[in-house]
Motif scaffolding. Structure first.
Motif, mmCIF file in Angstrom:
data_model
loop_
_atom_site.group_PDB
_atom_site.id
_atom_site.type_symbol
_atom_site.label_atom_id
_atom_site.label_comp_id
_atom_site.label_asym_id
_atom_site.label_seq_id
_atom_site.Cartn_x
_atom_site.Cartn_y
_atom_site.Cartn_z
ATOM 1 N N GLU A 97 0.825 -1.213 0.000
ATOM 2 C CA GLU A 97 0.000 0.000 0.000
ATOM 3 C C GLU A 97 0.851 1.251 0.000
ATOM 4 O OE1 GLU A 97 -2.514 -0.309 3.432
ATOM 5 O OE2 GLU A 97 -3.627 -2.013 2.626
ATOM 6 N N LEU A 98 1.975 1.228 0.718
ATOM 7 C CA LEU A 98 2.810 2.419 0.851
ATOM 8 C C LEU A 98 3.812 2.561 -0.291
ATOM 9 C CD1 LEU A 98 3.452 2.207 4.686
ATOM 10 C CD2 LEU A 98 1.946 3.806 3.493
ATOM 11 N N TYR A 99 4.208 1.458 -0.899
ATOM 12 C CA TYR A 99 5.112 1.445 -2.049
ATOM 13 C C TYR A 99 4.330 0.866 -3.222
ATOM 14 C CZ TYR A 99 9.034 2.078 1.216
ATOM 15 O OH TYR A 99 9.896 2.562 2.164
ATOM 16 N N ALA A 166 13.783 -8.411 12.789
ATOM 17 C CA ALA A 166 13.704 -7.772 11.474
ATOM 18 C C ALA A 166 12.260 -7.410 11.136
ATOM 19 C CB ALA A 166 14.293 -8.691 10.407
ATOM 20 N N ILE A 167 11.323 -8.308 11.449
ATOM 21 C CA ILE A 167 9.902 -8.039 11.204
ATOM 22 C C ILE A 167 9.471 -6.797 11.987
ATOM 23 C CG2 ILE A 167 7.575 -8.914 11.687
ATOM 24 C CD1 ILE A 167 8.672 -11.737 10.960
ATOM 25 N N LEU A 168 9.861 -6.713 13.253
ATOM 26 C CA LEU A 168 9.511 -5.559 14.078
ATOM 27 C C LEU A 168 10.113 -4.281 13.503
ATOM 28 C CD1 LEU A 168 8.231 -4.332 16.612
ATOM 29 C CD2 LEU A 168 10.325 -4.938 17.847
ATOM 30 N N GLN A 169 11.390 -4.315 13.129
ATOM 31 C CA GLN A 169 12.049 -3.124 12.585
ATOM 32 C C GLN A 169 11.413 -2.675 11.269
ATOM 33 O OE1 GLN A 169 14.228 -1.177 14.181
ATOM 34 N NE2 GLN A 169 13.822 -2.586 15.863
ATOM 35 N N MET A 170 11.011 -3.625 10.432
ATOM 36 C CA MET A 170 10.350 -3.260 9.172
ATOM 37 C C MET A 170 9.005 -2.592 9.438
ATOM 38 S SD MET A 170 11.015 -6.417 6.609
ATOM 39 C CE MET A 170 12.661 -6.994 6.246
ATOM 40 N N ASN A 171 8.274 -3.065 10.431
ATOM 41 C CA ASN A 171 6.997 -2.446 10.749
ATOM 42 C C ASN A 171 7.197 -1.034 11.279
ATOM 43 O OD1 ASN A 171 4.096 -2.662 10.820
ATOM 44 N ND2 ASN A 171 4.277 -2.666 13.040
ATOM 45 N N ILE A 172 8.220 -0.833 12.102
ATOM 46 C CA ILE A 172 8.532 0.508 12.601
ATOM 47 C C ILE A 172 8.908 1.418 11.430
ATOM 48 C CG2 ILE A 172 10.209 1.836 13.957
ATOM 49 C CD1 ILE A 172 10.219 -0.573 15.948
ATOM 50 N N LEU A 173 9.685 0.887 10.488
ATOM 51 C CA LEU A 173 10.067 1.649 9.299
ATOM 52 C C LEU A 173 8.828 2.069 8.505
ATOM 53 C CD1 LEU A 173 12.651 2.436 7.545
ATOM 54 C CD2 LEU A 173 12.091 0.409 6.234
ATOM 55 N N LEU A 174 7.875 1.150 8.358
ATOM 56 C CA LEU A 174 6.641 1.468 7.636
ATOM 57 C C LEU A 174 5.783 2.467 8.425
ATOM 58 C CD1 LEU A 174 5.771 -2.062 6.221
ATOM 59 C CD2 LEU A 174 6.660 -0.098 4.952
ATOM 60 N N ASP A 175 5.780 2.364 9.757
ATOM 61 C CA ASP A 175 5.085 3.362 10.587
ATOM 62 C C ASP A 175 5.652 4.754 10.318
ATOM 63 O OD1 ASP A 175 3.364 1.613 11.892
ATOM 64 O OD2 ASP A 175 4.629 1.423 13.677
ATOM 65 N N ASN A 176 6.988 4.860 10.334
ATOM 66 C CA ASN A 176 7.651 6.145 10.114
ATOM 67 C C ASN A 176 7.385 6.677 8.716
ATOM 68 O OD1 ASN A 176 8.663 6.061 12.714
ATOM 69 N ND2 ASN A 176 10.617 5.195 12.086
ATOM 70 N N LEU A 177 7.401 5.784 7.736
ATOM 71 C CA LEU A 177 7.121 6.205 6.363
ATOM 72 C C LEU A 177 5.703 6.743 6.247
ATOM 73 C CD1 LEU A 177 7.881 6.297 3.314
ATOM 74 C CD2 LEU A 177 6.808 4.062 3.155
ATOM 75 N N GLU A 178 4.749 6.025 6.828
ATOM 76 C CA GLU A 178 3.359 6.443 6.747
ATOM 77 C C GLU A 178 3.153 7.791 7.445
ATOM 78 O OE1 GLU A 178 -0.982 4.343 7.065
ATOM 79 O OE2 GLU A 178 0.555 3.680 8.462
ATOM 80 N N ALA A 179 3.807 7.978 8.598
ATOM 81 C CA ALA A 179 3.669 9.240 9.342
ATOM 82 C C ALA A 179 4.297 10.400 8.581
ATOM 83 C CB ALA A 179 4.314 9.103 10.718
ATOM 84 N N GLY A 180 5.337 10.112 7.800
ATOM 85 C CA GLY A 180 6.053 11.175 7.098
ATOM 86 C C GLY A 180 5.600 11.425 5.672
ATOM 87 N N LEU A 181 4.561 10.728 5.232
ATOM 88 C CA LEU A 181 4.089 10.944 3.866
ATOM 89 C C LEU A 181 3.654 12.390 3.694
ATOM 90 C CD1 LEU A 181 1.962 7.764 3.048
ATOM 91 C CD2 LEU A 181 4.140 8.420 2.054
ATOM 92 N N ALA A 182 4.097 12.992 2.602
ATOM 93 C CA ALA A 182 3.749 14.387 2.323
ATOM 94 C C ALA A 182 2.261 14.499 2.053
ATOM 95 C CB ALA A 182 4.555 14.896 1.136
#
Length: 196
Positions: A97-99, A166-182
């Protein structure tokens, strides 16, 4: 009048609830394959033929907090297996969804009984799908991918910590990406004062 029975209906399945106290009932339903919002209806019938109905919207997600503190003596049970599988499916859906959309290999249904065995190819699918998801998002180094073989060593606690970490870190990465979407803000209206 006294309550005769209580039933719940969720995702097209109707079940009777079990009485566990004077006015308490319990029960469970299998989670749907797809995450989303679902309706839950609980109906209480009394001995006079009356019914009271309560409707609620329930959010269903495949995400469950990963276990990242595995110890050498910890057994791997079906809840662990299903959690890892479902979290990988959740990451794939969320990253798609994000990519740009992409697919991972099918990992099959949840394991439901303790008589089921674990197979090397199942854990290899987890490793491959983790690698695929990592390559489609902002690639990080989560350590070397491990390959398992039939009649070889079983997945160990260190590899489980690496995999679930790794699964946890990827989810955190996706959280940050979603929060930072322009977000593009604009106001509708006439073009007063705008010169082209």
């Amino acid at each position: 009048m006294e309550i005769e029975r209580v039933e719940s209906a969720f995702n097209g399945v109707r079940k009777g609830l079990e009485r566990i106290g004077a006015e308490m009932y319990t029960g469970s339903h299998e989670a749907p394959e797809k995450a989303g919002e679902y309706n839950l209806r609980v109906s209480a019938y009394d001995d006079g033929g009356n019914v009271a109905i309560a409707d609620k919207t329930v959010g269903v997600t495949k995400w469950h907090a990963p276990k990242t503190n595995w110890q050498p003596t910890d057994p791997v049970n079906i809840e662990d297996y299903n959690r890892i599988k479902n979290n990988l499916e959740f990451l794939n859906e969320r990253a798609s969804e994000l990519y740009a959309a992409f697919l991972v290999q099918d990992m099959g249904a949840d394991k439901i009984g303790y008589r089921t065995d674990y197979h090397a190819d199942e854990w290899n699918l987890f490793e491959q799908n983790l690698d695929t998801i990592n390559k489609h998002i902002f690639t990080q180094d989560y350590g070397p991918t491990v390959r398992f073989f039939d009649n070889g060593p079983f997945i160990d606690w260190e590899e489980l910590n690496r995999l679930e970490g790794a699964i946890l870190q990827m989810n955190i990465l996706l959280d940050n990406l979603e929060a930072g979407l322009a977000r593009l803000s604009f106001r509708l209206g006439d073009w007063k004062g705008v010169k082209v």
